[in-house]
Design an enzyme around this catalytic site. Sequence first.
Site, short mmCIF file in Angstrom:
data_model
loop_
_atom_site.label_atom_id
_atom_site.label_comp_id
_atom_site.label_asym_id
_atom_site.label_seq_id
_atom_site.Cartn_x
_atom_site.Cartn_y
_atom_site.Cartn_z
N ASP A 252 -5.47 32.38 32.59
CA ASP A 252 -5.73 32.33 31.15
C ASP A 252 -5.37 33.66 30.51
O ASP A 252 -5.24 34.68 31.18
CB ASP A 252 -7.21 32.04 30.89
CG ASP A 252 -8.12 33.14 31.39
OD1 ASP A 252 -7.83 33.71 32.48
OD2 ASP A 252 -9.12 33.47 30.73
N ASP B 279 -21.20 37.21 37.56
CA ASP B 279 -20.66 38.28 38.42
C ASP B 279 -20.39 39.50 37.57
O ASP B 279 -20.17 39.39 36.36
CB ASP B 279 -19.35 37.85 39.09
CG ASP B 279 -18.15 38.08 38.16
OD1 ASP B 279 -17.46 39.10 38.31
OD2 ASP B 279 -17.94 37.25 37.25
N PHE C 7 -7.50 38.59 33.76
CA PHE C 7 -8.16 39.71 33.08
C PHE C 7 -7.48 41.02 33.41
O PHE C 7 -7.26 41.86 32.53
CB PHE C 7 -9.64 39.78 33.47
CG PHE C 7 -10.38 40.92 32.83
CD1 PHE C 7 -10.83 40.81 31.53
CD2 PHE C 7 -10.59 42.11 33.51
CE1 PHE C 7 -11.49 41.88 30.90
CE2 PHE C 7 -11.25 43.17 32.91
CZ PHE C 7 -11.71 43.05 31.61
N CYS D 171 -35.28 45.83 50.08
CA CYS D 171 -33.98 46.10 50.67
C CYS D 171 -34.06 47.28 51.65
O CYS D 171 -35.05 48.01 51.70
CB CYS D 171 -32.94 46.39 49.59
SG CYS D 171 -33.05 48.03 48.84
N GLY E 278 -6.66 36.63 38.13
CA GLY E 278 -5.87 37.82 37.88
C GLY E 278 -5.57 38.03 36.41
O GLY E 278 -5.05 39.07 36.02
N GLY F 66 -13.67 35.71 28.05
CA GLY F 66 -13.50 36.42 26.79
C GLY F 66 -14.76 37.03 26.23
O GLY F 66 -14.83 37.34 25.04
#
Length: 381
Positions: free
Chosen positions: A150, A270, A100, A310, A98, A220
């Site tokens: 962080d 991700d 970020f 796909c 959470g 970061g």
Amino acid sequence: MKNKAVTYETVHVCKQSGARVGLLHTPHGTVETPMFMPVGTQATVKFLSPADIEKIEAGVILSNTYHLWIRPGSDVIEQAGGLHSFMNVKNPILTDSGGFQVFSLGHLRKIEEEGVTFKNHLNGDKLFLSPEKAIQIQNQLGADIIMSFDECPPYPVSHEYMKKSVERTLRWARRGQEAHQKQGIQSLFGIVQGGEFADLRELSAKALVEMDFEGYSIGGTSVGETKEVMYQMISDSTKHLPLDKPRYLMGVGSVDAILEGVLRGIDMFDCVLPTRIARHGTAMSSKGRINIRKKQYEYDFTPLDPECDCECCTNHTRAYLRHLVRANEGLGMRLLSIHNLRYLINLTKQIRLAIMEDRYLDFKNELFLKYDFDNPESKGF
């Protein structure tokens, strides 16, 4: 040795590049790396069902601690049996801390040693998130992999500011470790910070390694810096991390960045990029970026990407997809989201094969030439 929920096993190191293929063993199955993780921010990968996630052969999927804490609430998910039960997915799940989201609120938050005070982005309520609270919420959510809380500083900042931030984040990491109540069930990763400063990346990485986390994230990056600076940040972090634990580059999902990250020892990626651009009518493809809204596709009855297997590409034409997107139909967004995620999952399969065959540098260089990533005018994916 403490019991570990998640372990990493190196399978092969490419003789040509030093890039690696590995296995990530989790309570919900083993996943091959390097891998791309679809983002399910609010306990759903947008427009995809659990069956869709299985069909595209996704490995780990990601959910967001802040958003799930806000709604429906971490105690709701805990009472449902955790995220796996709540979402009805079999995949391993990773939750971010959470941090970020909290720090992206900018003027709405106040950072102190104890934690961060900020405002709920939905209703303006005052909230407080500390390292202990972030771990408590993630313990309730029940993901296989959880993240330390962080500070994600803006870019650029001074060396002085970044040093204080890194030191605080390291103190928070230690507090998070002490608060972690599900060791052996959930693996806690430390997050390397330090901005563009090599000495601070080294300080952060070495201190986290000393704390003996079960994996390490590179944080970061992709916050406004150039690609060259980002790649240096990655190198300045990974070279201080152990070879027997997984490395996760947070929030990065463009093709060129994945290729460069793998070269620098990254195992996990991700990003919301593939599903976000899909909702606006853009597809990743073996031919490059496709804006399906363009008139040139009005009478194009060929597959979106002839090299993709796909649901979108095997069952539908570009003309139909163009119609759906221009008519703002949800099916168009769903099909393009399925395709973009499958494209990146297939890309990581090809990456793993190239590494196993000791030709990763050749593979990477071929794709850079094909997609013209080295051209400053190229926007890649």
